[in-house]
Design an enzyme around this catalytic site. Sequence first.
Site, PDB file in Angstrom:
ATOM      1  N   SER A   1     -12.118  -0.874 -11.980  1.00  0.00           N
ATOM      2  CA  SER A   1     -13.122  -0.257 -11.104  1.00  0.00           C
ATOM      3  C   SER A   1     -14.093   0.504 -11.993  1.00  0.00           C
ATOM      4  CB  SER A   1     -12.463   0.688 -10.084  1.00  0.00           C
ATOM      5  OG  SER A   1     -11.640   1.642 -10.721  1.00  0.00           O
TER       6      SER A   1
ATOM      7  N   CYS B   1     -22.794  -9.131 -12.337  1.00  0.00           N
ATOM      8  CA  CYS B   1     -22.597  -7.830 -11.693  1.00  0.00           C
ATOM      9  C   CYS B   1     -23.322  -6.731 -12.460  1.00  0.00           C
ATOM     10  CB  CYS B   1     -21.112  -7.512 -11.599  1.00  0.00           C
ATOM     11  SG  CYS B   1     -20.259  -8.414 -10.291  1.00  0.00           S
TER      12      CYS B   1
ATOM     13  N   LEU C   1      -1.690  -5.519  -2.381  1.00  0.00           N
ATOM     14  CA  LEU C   1      -1.320  -6.825  -1.837  1.00  0.00           C
ATOM     15  C   LEU C   1      -1.127  -7.854  -2.941  1.00  0.00           C
ATOM     16  CD1 LEU C   1      -3.629  -7.099   1.317  1.00  0.00           C
ATOM     17  CD2 LEU C   1      -1.183  -6.612   1.251  1.00  0.00           C
TER      18      LEU C   1
ATOM     19  N   LEU D   1      -1.500   9.186  -1.353  1.00  0.00           N
ATOM     20  CA  LEU D   1      -1.480   7.752  -1.074  1.00  0.00           C
ATOM     21  C   LEU D   1      -2.676   7.116  -1.761  1.00  0.00           C
ATOM     22  CD1 LEU D   1      -0.571   5.157   0.461  1.00  0.00           C
ATOM     23  CD2 LEU D   1      -2.054   5.915   2.347  1.00  0.00           C
TER      24      LEU D   1
END
Length: 413
Positions: free
Chosen positions: A138, A365, A199, A173
Amino acid sequence: MFWEKKLTIWIESLRSQSTLPLRLQLWNGQQFDFGQHAPQVTVKVPRASALAYLLNPSLDNLGLAYVEGKLDVEGRLSAIIDVANKLAERTLRSGGKLGQLTLPFAHTRKKDAAAIEYHYDVSNAFYQAFLDPRMVYSCAYFEQGNEDLATAQLKKIDHILTKIQLRVGDSLLDIGCGWGALVMRAAEKFGAHCVGITLSRNQYELASERVAEAGLSDRISIRLQDYRDVEGRFDRITSVGMFEHVGLKNLPSYFKKINALLADDGLAMNHGITTTNTDHSGARYGGGEFIGKYVFPHGELPHIGRVLCAMQDGGLEALDVENLRRHYAHTCALWAENFENNTALIKTLVDDRHYRIWRIYLAGCAHAFTHDWIAINQIVCGKAGRQAGRLGWSRDYMYQLKSLASFSGGVCR
Protein backbone atom coordinates in the site's frame (compact mmCIF):
# COMPACT_ATOMS: atom_id res chain seq x y z
CA MET A 1 -5.56 -1.52 -49.04
CA PHE A 2 -8.14 -0.94 -46.30
CA TRP A 3 -5.54 -1.03 -43.55
CA GLU A 4 -3.10 1.10 -45.54
CA LYS A 5 -5.67 3.88 -45.94
CA LYS A 6 -6.70 3.80 -42.28
CA LEU A 7 -3.07 3.78 -41.18
CA THR A 8 -2.16 6.72 -43.43
CA ILE A 9 -5.00 8.82 -42.01
CA TRP A 10 -4.02 7.91 -38.44
CA ILE A 11 -0.34 8.73 -39.01
CA GLU A 12 -1.10 12.09 -40.62
CA SER A 13 -3.52 13.00 -37.85
CA LEU A 14 -1.03 12.09 -35.11
CA ARG A 15 1.84 13.94 -36.74
CA SER A 16 -0.29 17.06 -37.21
CA GLN A 17 -0.89 17.40 -33.47
CA SER A 18 2.70 17.32 -32.18
CA THR A 19 5.77 15.15 -32.11
CA LEU A 20 6.20 11.94 -30.15
CA PRO A 21 9.46 10.07 -29.43
CA LEU A 22 7.97 7.04 -31.18
CA ARG A 23 8.99 4.76 -34.06
CA LEU A 24 6.51 2.41 -35.70
CA GLN A 25 7.87 -0.66 -37.50
CA LEU A 26 5.53 -2.71 -39.68
CA TRP A 27 5.71 -6.37 -40.67
CA ASN A 28 6.50 -5.38 -44.28
CA GLY A 29 9.60 -3.36 -43.37
CA GLN A 30 7.96 0.07 -43.44
CA GLN A 31 9.02 2.42 -40.67
CA PHE A 32 7.51 5.69 -39.41
CA ASP A 33 8.97 8.15 -36.92
CA PHE A 34 6.80 10.65 -35.06
CA GLY A 35 9.48 12.87 -33.57
CA GLN A 36 12.33 15.10 -34.67
CA HIS A 37 14.90 13.28 -32.56
CA ALA A 38 15.90 9.67 -31.99
CA PRO A 39 12.87 7.66 -30.84
CA GLN A 40 12.67 6.55 -27.22
CA VAL A 41 10.03 3.92 -27.91
CA THR A 42 9.71 1.47 -30.80
CA VAL A 43 6.44 -0.36 -31.47
CA LYS A 44 6.75 -3.37 -33.73
CA VAL A 45 3.62 -4.58 -35.55
CA PRO A 46 4.15 -8.23 -36.58
CA ARG A 47 1.02 -8.54 -38.74
CA ALA A 48 -1.68 -6.37 -40.35
CA SER A 49 -4.41 -7.51 -37.96
CA ALA A 50 -2.51 -5.99 -35.02
CA LEU A 51 -3.00 -2.49 -36.47
CA ALA A 52 -6.51 -2.47 -35.02
CA TYR A 53 -5.05 -1.94 -31.55
CA LEU A 54 -3.05 1.07 -32.71
CA LEU A 55 -5.83 2.71 -34.68
CA ASN A 56 -8.01 2.71 -31.57
CA PRO A 57 -5.28 3.15 -28.96
CA SER A 58 -7.20 3.17 -25.69
CA LEU A 59 -5.04 2.09 -22.78
CA ASP A 60 -7.18 -1.02 -22.64
CA ASN A 61 -6.41 -1.89 -26.27
CA LEU A 62 -2.72 -1.03 -26.04
CA GLY A 63 -2.35 -2.93 -22.79
CA LEU A 64 -4.13 -5.96 -24.19
CA ALA A 65 -1.98 -5.93 -27.31
CA TYR A 66 1.22 -5.80 -25.23
CA VAL A 67 0.13 -8.40 -22.68
CA GLU A 68 -1.13 -10.87 -25.30
CA GLY A 69 1.91 -10.39 -27.55
CA LYS A 70 0.03 -8.71 -30.39
CA LEU A 71 2.52 -5.84 -30.38
CA ASP A 72 6.18 -5.78 -29.35
CA VAL A 73 7.45 -2.70 -27.56
CA GLU A 74 11.02 -1.57 -26.88
CA GLY A 75 12.24 1.30 -24.74
CA ARG A 76 12.51 2.48 -21.14
CA LEU A 77 9.40 1.65 -19.16
CA SER A 78 8.67 5.25 -18.16
CA ALA A 79 8.94 6.34 -21.81
CA ILE A 80 6.65 3.50 -22.93
CA ILE A 81 3.97 4.50 -20.42
CA ASP A 82 4.27 8.17 -21.38
CA VAL A 83 3.96 7.46 -25.11
CA ALA A 84 1.02 5.10 -24.58
CA ASN A 85 -0.87 7.74 -22.61
CA LYS A 86 -0.16 10.41 -25.20
CA LEU A 87 -1.32 8.12 -27.99
CA ALA A 88 -4.56 7.44 -26.16
CA GLU A 89 -5.12 11.08 -25.27
CA ARG A 90 -4.43 12.52 -28.71
CA THR A 91 -6.36 9.92 -30.66
CA LEU A 92 -9.36 9.49 -28.36
CA ARG A 93 -9.82 13.08 -27.26
CA SER A 94 -10.88 14.15 -30.72
CA GLY A 95 -13.63 11.53 -30.56
CA GLY A 96 -14.74 12.57 -27.12
CA LYS A 97 -13.86 9.26 -25.49
CA LEU A 98 -12.03 10.23 -22.32
CA GLY A 99 -13.00 7.30 -20.19
CA GLN A 100 -15.82 4.92 -19.50
CA LEU A 101 -18.22 4.76 -16.61
CA THR A 102 -17.41 2.04 -14.14
CA LEU A 103 -20.17 -0.56 -14.16
CA PRO A 104 -21.27 -1.88 -10.76
CA PHE A 105 -20.55 -5.48 -9.86
CA ALA A 106 -22.34 -7.91 -7.57
CA HIS A 107 -19.97 -8.31 -4.63
CA THR A 108 -20.85 -11.66 -3.09
CA ARG A 109 -18.54 -13.40 -0.62
CA LYS A 110 -17.68 -16.02 -3.24
CA LYS A 111 -16.90 -13.50 -5.99
CA ASP A 112 -14.88 -11.25 -3.68
CA ALA A 113 -12.85 -14.21 -2.43
CA ALA A 114 -12.14 -15.26 -6.03
CA ALA A 115 -11.06 -11.73 -6.98
CA ILE A 116 -8.72 -11.51 -4.00
CA GLU A 117 -7.25 -14.91 -4.78
CA TYR A 118 -6.62 -13.87 -8.39
CA HIS A 119 -4.74 -10.72 -7.40
CA TYR A 120 -2.93 -11.58 -4.18
CA ASP A 121 -2.22 -15.28 -4.49
CA VAL A 122 0.15 -15.04 -7.47
CA SER A 123 2.86 -16.12 -5.01
CA ASN A 124 4.49 -14.61 -1.96
CA ALA A 125 7.86 -14.79 -3.69
CA PHE A 126 6.50 -12.69 -6.54
CA TYR A 127 5.48 -9.86 -4.21
CA GLN A 128 8.74 -10.14 -2.28
CA ALA A 129 10.56 -9.37 -5.53
CA PHE A 130 9.37 -5.75 -5.63
CA LEU A 131 7.95 -4.85 -2.19
CA ASP A 132 9.90 -3.85 0.93
CA PRO A 133 11.06 -6.56 3.40
CA ARG A 134 7.85 -6.19 5.48
CA MET A 135 5.83 -6.72 2.27
CA VAL A 136 3.64 -3.65 2.77
CA TYR A 137 1.49 -3.49 -0.35
CA SER A 138 0.00 0.00 0.00
CA CYS A 139 1.05 3.63 -0.26
CA ALA A 140 4.19 4.49 1.72
CA TYR A 141 4.64 7.75 3.67
CA PHE A 142 7.67 9.84 2.70
CA GLU A 143 7.83 12.29 5.56
CA GLN A 144 10.90 14.08 4.17
CA GLY A 145 10.69 12.81 0.60
CA ASN A 146 14.11 11.13 0.55
CA GLU A 147 13.38 7.97 2.54
CA ASP A 148 13.98 4.53 1.08
CA LEU A 149 10.95 2.33 0.55
CA ALA A 150 11.36 0.25 3.72
CA THR A 151 11.71 3.33 5.92
CA ALA A 152 8.74 5.04 4.27
CA GLN A 153 6.52 1.99 4.73
CA LEU A 154 7.32 1.81 8.42
CA LYS A 155 6.63 5.54 8.74
CA LYS A 156 3.27 4.97 7.03
CA ILE A 157 2.30 2.34 9.56
CA ASP A 158 3.39 4.53 12.47
CA HIS A 159 1.56 7.49 10.93
CA ILE A 160 -1.67 5.48 10.82
CA LEU A 161 -1.35 4.08 14.32
CA THR A 162 -0.55 7.54 15.68
CA LYS A 163 -3.53 9.02 13.84
CA ILE A 164 -5.92 6.61 15.54
CA GLN A 165 -4.24 7.27 18.91
CA LEU A 166 -3.56 3.61 19.53
CA ARG A 167 -2.93 2.88 23.23
CA VAL A 168 -1.39 0.06 25.20
CA GLY A 169 -4.01 -2.64 25.71
CA ASP A 170 -6.33 -1.44 22.91
CA SER A 171 -8.04 -4.00 20.72
CA LEU A 172 -7.33 -3.40 17.02
CA LEU A 173 -9.02 -4.90 13.96
CA ASP A 174 -7.10 -4.62 10.68
CA ILE A 175 -9.42 -5.29 7.73
CA GLY A 176 -7.32 -6.61 4.86
CA CYS A 177 -4.17 -7.20 6.91
CA GLY A 178 -1.92 -8.24 4.03
CA TRP A 179 1.18 -10.04 5.24
CA GLY A 180 0.76 -8.73 8.78
CA ALA A 181 3.09 -5.73 8.97
CA LEU A 182 0.60 -3.31 10.57
CA VAL A 183 -0.71 -5.63 13.29
CA MET A 184 2.83 -6.68 14.15
CA ARG A 185 3.91 -3.09 14.56
CA ALA A 186 0.76 -2.30 16.56
CA ALA A 187 1.48 -5.14 18.97
CA GLU A 188 5.24 -4.62 19.26
CA LYS A 189 5.50 -0.85 19.52
CA PHE A 190 2.08 0.19 20.80
CA GLY A 191 1.15 -2.82 22.93
CA ALA A 192 -2.18 -3.48 21.23
CA HIS A 193 -4.08 -6.77 20.97
CA CYS A 194 -4.79 -7.29 17.29
CA VAL A 195 -6.96 -9.24 14.87
CA GLY A 196 -5.94 -9.19 11.21
CA ILE A 197 -8.26 -10.57 8.52
CA THR A 198 -7.61 -11.38 4.88
CA LEU A 199 -9.24 -13.37 2.07
CA SER A 200 -5.87 -14.36 0.62
CA ARG A 201 -4.66 -17.77 1.77
CA ASN A 202 -1.07 -16.91 0.84
CA GLN A 203 -1.21 -13.79 2.99
CA TYR A 204 -2.90 -15.66 5.84
CA GLU A 205 -0.28 -18.40 5.92
CA LEU A 206 2.77 -16.12 5.72
CA ALA A 207 1.35 -13.54 8.15
CA SER A 208 0.57 -16.30 10.66
CA GLU A 209 4.09 -17.67 10.25
CA ARG A 210 5.64 -14.24 10.78
CA VAL A 211 3.54 -13.56 13.87
CA ALA A 212 4.61 -16.88 15.39
CA GLU A 213 8.28 -16.31 14.57
CA ALA A 214 8.13 -12.91 16.25
CA GLY A 215 6.65 -14.42 19.41
CA LEU A 216 3.46 -12.36 19.07
CA SER A 217 0.84 -15.11 18.90
CA ASP A 218 -0.50 -14.09 22.31
CA ARG A 219 -1.27 -10.59 21.01
CA ILE A 220 -2.14 -11.16 17.33
CA SER A 221 -4.72 -13.40 15.66
CA ILE A 222 -4.61 -13.72 11.86
CA ARG A 223 -7.84 -14.96 10.30
CA LEU A 224 -8.89 -16.06 6.83
CA GLN A 225 -12.20 -14.22 7.03
CA ASP A 226 -14.56 -11.87 5.19
CA TYR A 227 -15.07 -8.53 6.94
CA ARG A 228 -18.84 -9.11 6.82
CA ASP A 229 -18.43 -12.12 9.09
CA VAL A 230 -16.40 -10.46 11.85
CA GLU A 231 -18.09 -10.11 15.24
CA GLY A 232 -17.16 -8.31 18.45
CA ARG A 233 -16.13 -4.77 19.41
CA PHE A 234 -12.80 -3.09 18.84
CA ASP A 235 -11.23 0.08 20.24
CA ARG A 236 -9.55 0.81 16.94
CA ILE A 237 -10.13 -0.35 13.34
CA THR A 238 -7.88 0.09 10.33
CA SER A 239 -8.54 -0.73 6.69
CA VAL A 240 -5.57 -0.15 4.40
CA GLY A 241 -5.85 -0.73 0.66
CA MET A 242 -8.92 -2.93 0.99
CA PHE A 243 -12.08 -0.93 0.34
CA GLU A 244 -11.33 -0.74 -3.39
CA HIS A 245 -12.71 -4.30 -3.44
CA VAL A 246 -15.94 -3.45 -1.57
CA GLY A 247 -17.95 -2.05 -4.48
CA LEU A 248 -19.65 1.33 -4.91
CA LYS A 249 -23.10 0.11 -3.90
CA ASN A 250 -21.71 -1.62 -0.81
CA LEU A 251 -19.89 1.38 0.66
CA PRO A 252 -22.68 2.38 3.11
CA SER A 253 -23.03 -1.20 4.38
CA TYR A 254 -19.25 -1.49 4.62
CA PHE A 255 -19.06 1.57 6.86
CA LYS A 256 -22.11 0.40 8.82
CA LYS A 257 -20.24 -2.81 9.55
CA ILE A 258 -17.21 -0.84 10.75
CA ASN A 259 -19.55 1.26 12.90
CA ALA A 260 -21.07 -1.87 14.44
CA LEU A 261 -17.63 -3.26 15.26
CA LEU A 262 -16.26 0.01 16.67
CA ALA A 263 -16.38 0.84 20.37
CA ASP A 264 -18.45 3.90 21.28
CA ASP A 265 -15.34 6.02 21.90
CA GLY A 266 -13.29 4.23 19.24
CA LEU A 267 -11.51 5.50 16.14
CA ALA A 268 -11.24 3.96 12.69
CA MET A 269 -9.07 4.81 9.70
CA ASN A 270 -9.86 3.99 6.08
CA HIS A 271 -6.92 4.23 3.66
CA GLY A 272 -7.91 3.68 0.04
CA ILE A 273 -7.61 4.71 -3.60
CA THR A 274 -10.20 7.10 -4.99
CA THR A 275 -10.93 8.34 -8.48
CA THR A 276 -10.71 12.03 -9.24
CA ASN A 277 -13.66 11.74 -11.64
CA THR A 278 -16.81 12.91 -9.92
CA ASP A 279 -18.93 10.52 -12.02
CA HIS A 280 -16.93 7.65 -10.47
CA SER A 281 -15.61 6.55 -13.87
CA GLY A 282 -12.41 4.56 -13.94
CA ALA A 283 -8.93 5.63 -14.95
CA ARG A 284 -8.88 7.69 -18.15
CA TYR A 285 -8.59 6.47 -21.74
CA GLY A 286 -9.53 2.87 -20.95
CA GLY A 287 -6.96 2.37 -18.18
CA GLY A 288 -9.68 1.32 -15.78
CA GLU A 289 -10.94 -1.34 -18.17
CA PHE A 290 -7.45 -2.79 -18.48
CA ILE A 291 -6.99 -2.95 -14.70
CA GLY A 292 -10.41 -4.56 -14.23
CA LYS A 293 -9.67 -7.17 -16.88
CA TYR A 294 -6.12 -8.11 -15.96
CA VAL A 295 -5.28 -6.92 -12.44
CA PHE A 296 -8.19 -6.16 -10.09
CA PRO A 297 -11.36 -8.05 -11.09
CA HIS A 298 -14.46 -6.24 -9.80
CA GLY A 299 -12.42 -3.38 -8.34
CA GLU A 300 -14.35 -0.09 -8.14
CA LEU A 301 -13.04 3.35 -7.23
CA PRO A 302 -15.36 5.98 -5.72
CA HIS A 303 -14.74 9.70 -5.61
CA ILE A 304 -13.75 11.00 -2.16
CA GLY A 305 -17.08 12.83 -1.97
CA ARG A 306 -18.99 9.58 -2.33
CA VAL A 307 -16.79 7.96 0.31
CA LEU A 308 -17.55 10.69 2.83
CA CYS A 309 -21.29 10.49 2.12
CA ALA A 310 -21.26 6.70 2.49
CA MET A 311 -19.28 7.01 5.70
CA GLN A 312 -21.85 9.42 7.14
CA ASP A 313 -24.69 7.15 5.99
CA GLY A 314 -22.92 4.34 7.81
CA GLY A 315 -23.04 6.28 11.06
CA LEU A 316 -19.45 7.50 11.06
CA GLU A 317 -18.15 11.07 11.25
CA ALA A 318 -15.03 11.96 9.26
CA LEU A 319 -12.57 13.66 11.61
CA ASP A 320 -9.53 13.99 9.37
CA VAL A 321 -8.83 13.53 5.65
CA GLU A 322 -5.33 13.43 4.17
CA ASN A 323 -4.53 13.09 0.48
CA LEU A 324 -1.30 11.13 -0.10
CA ARG A 325 -1.37 11.15 -3.92
CA ARG A 326 2.23 12.33 -4.23
CA HIS A 327 3.31 9.58 -1.86
CA TYR A 328 1.61 6.86 -3.89
CA ALA A 329 3.06 8.13 -7.17
CA HIS A 330 6.52 7.75 -5.63
CA THR A 331 5.68 4.38 -4.04
CA CYS A 332 4.51 2.94 -7.37
CA ALA A 333 7.57 4.34 -9.13
CA LEU A 334 9.82 2.57 -6.62
CA TRP A 335 7.85 -0.67 -7.01
CA ALA A 336 8.18 -0.41 -10.80
CA GLU A 337 11.91 0.24 -10.45
CA ASN A 338 12.31 -2.82 -8.20
CA PHE A 339 10.27 -4.83 -10.69
CA GLU A 340 12.58 -3.84 -13.54
CA ASN A 341 15.71 -4.49 -11.49
CA ASN A 342 14.47 -7.98 -10.60
CA THR A 343 13.26 -8.96 -14.07
CA ALA A 344 15.32 -12.15 -14.25
CA LEU A 345 14.00 -13.41 -10.90
CA ILE A 346 10.38 -12.43 -11.62
CA LYS A 347 10.41 -14.27 -14.94
CA THR A 348 11.23 -17.46 -13.02
CA LEU A 349 8.19 -16.90 -10.78
CA VAL A 350 5.47 -16.08 -13.33
CA ASP A 351 4.83 -16.64 -17.03
CA ASP A 352 5.56 -13.95 -19.59
CA ARG A 353 1.92 -12.83 -19.70
CA HIS A 354 1.79 -12.14 -15.97
CA TYR A 355 5.16 -10.44 -16.16
CA ARG A 356 3.90 -8.05 -18.84
CA ILE A 357 0.65 -7.36 -16.95
CA TRP A 358 2.40 -6.32 -13.76
CA ARG A 359 5.20 -4.48 -15.52
CA ILE A 360 2.86 -1.99 -17.16
CA TYR A 361 0.38 -1.99 -14.27
CA LEU A 362 2.91 -0.71 -11.71
CA ALA A 363 4.35 1.92 -14.02
CA GLY A 364 0.89 2.89 -15.22
CA CYS A 365 -0.28 3.44 -11.64
CA ALA A 366 2.69 5.73 -11.01
CA HIS A 367 1.62 7.75 -14.06
CA ALA A 368 -2.03 7.87 -12.97
CA PHE A 369 -1.21 9.14 -9.47
CA THR A 370 1.30 11.63 -10.85
CA HIS A 371 -1.23 13.15 -13.25
CA ASP A 372 -4.22 13.34 -10.88
CA TRP A 373 -6.26 10.57 -12.46
CA ILE A 374 -6.55 8.77 -9.14
CA ALA A 375 -5.73 9.70 -5.56
CA ILE A 376 -5.24 8.04 -2.19
CA ASN A 377 -6.96 9.26 0.96
CA GLN A 378 -6.63 8.41 4.63
CA ILE A 379 -9.82 9.18 6.54
CA VAL A 380 -9.94 9.02 10.34
CA CYS A 381 -13.47 8.66 11.68
CA GLY A 382 -15.47 7.95 14.81
CA LYS A 383 -19.10 7.31 15.61
CA ALA A 384 -21.34 10.15 14.47
CA GLY A 385 -23.44 12.13 16.93
CA ARG A 386 -20.91 12.56 19.70
CA GLN A 387 -20.71 15.80 21.67
CA ALA A 388 -18.18 18.30 20.29
CA GLY A 389 -16.33 18.35 23.60
CA ARG A 390 -15.21 14.77 22.98
CA LEU A 391 -13.34 15.77 19.82
CA GLY A 392 -9.75 17.00 19.66
CA TRP A 393 -8.73 20.60 19.11
CA SER A 394 -5.95 20.05 16.55
CA ARG A 395 -3.86 17.58 14.61
CA ASP A 396 -0.72 18.24 16.63
CA TYR A 397 -0.66 14.75 18.08
CA MET A 398 -0.28 13.24 14.60
CA TYR A 399 3.01 14.97 13.89
CA GLN A 400 4.77 15.26 17.23
CA LEU A 401 7.80 13.03 17.73
CA LYS A 402 6.63 9.62 18.82
CA SER A 403 7.40 9.43 22.50
CA LEU A 404 5.78 6.09 23.19
CA ALA A 405 8.52 3.61 24.08
CA SER A 406 8.57 0.30 22.27
CA PHE A 407 6.29 -2.10 24.10
CA SER A 408 8.43 -5.14 23.46
CA GLY A 409 11.79 -3.63 22.63
CA GLY A 410 11.68 -5.38 19.25
CA VAL A 411 11.18 -4.22 15.70
CA CYS A 412 8.56 -5.19 13.14
CA ARG A 413 9.77 -7.98 10.92
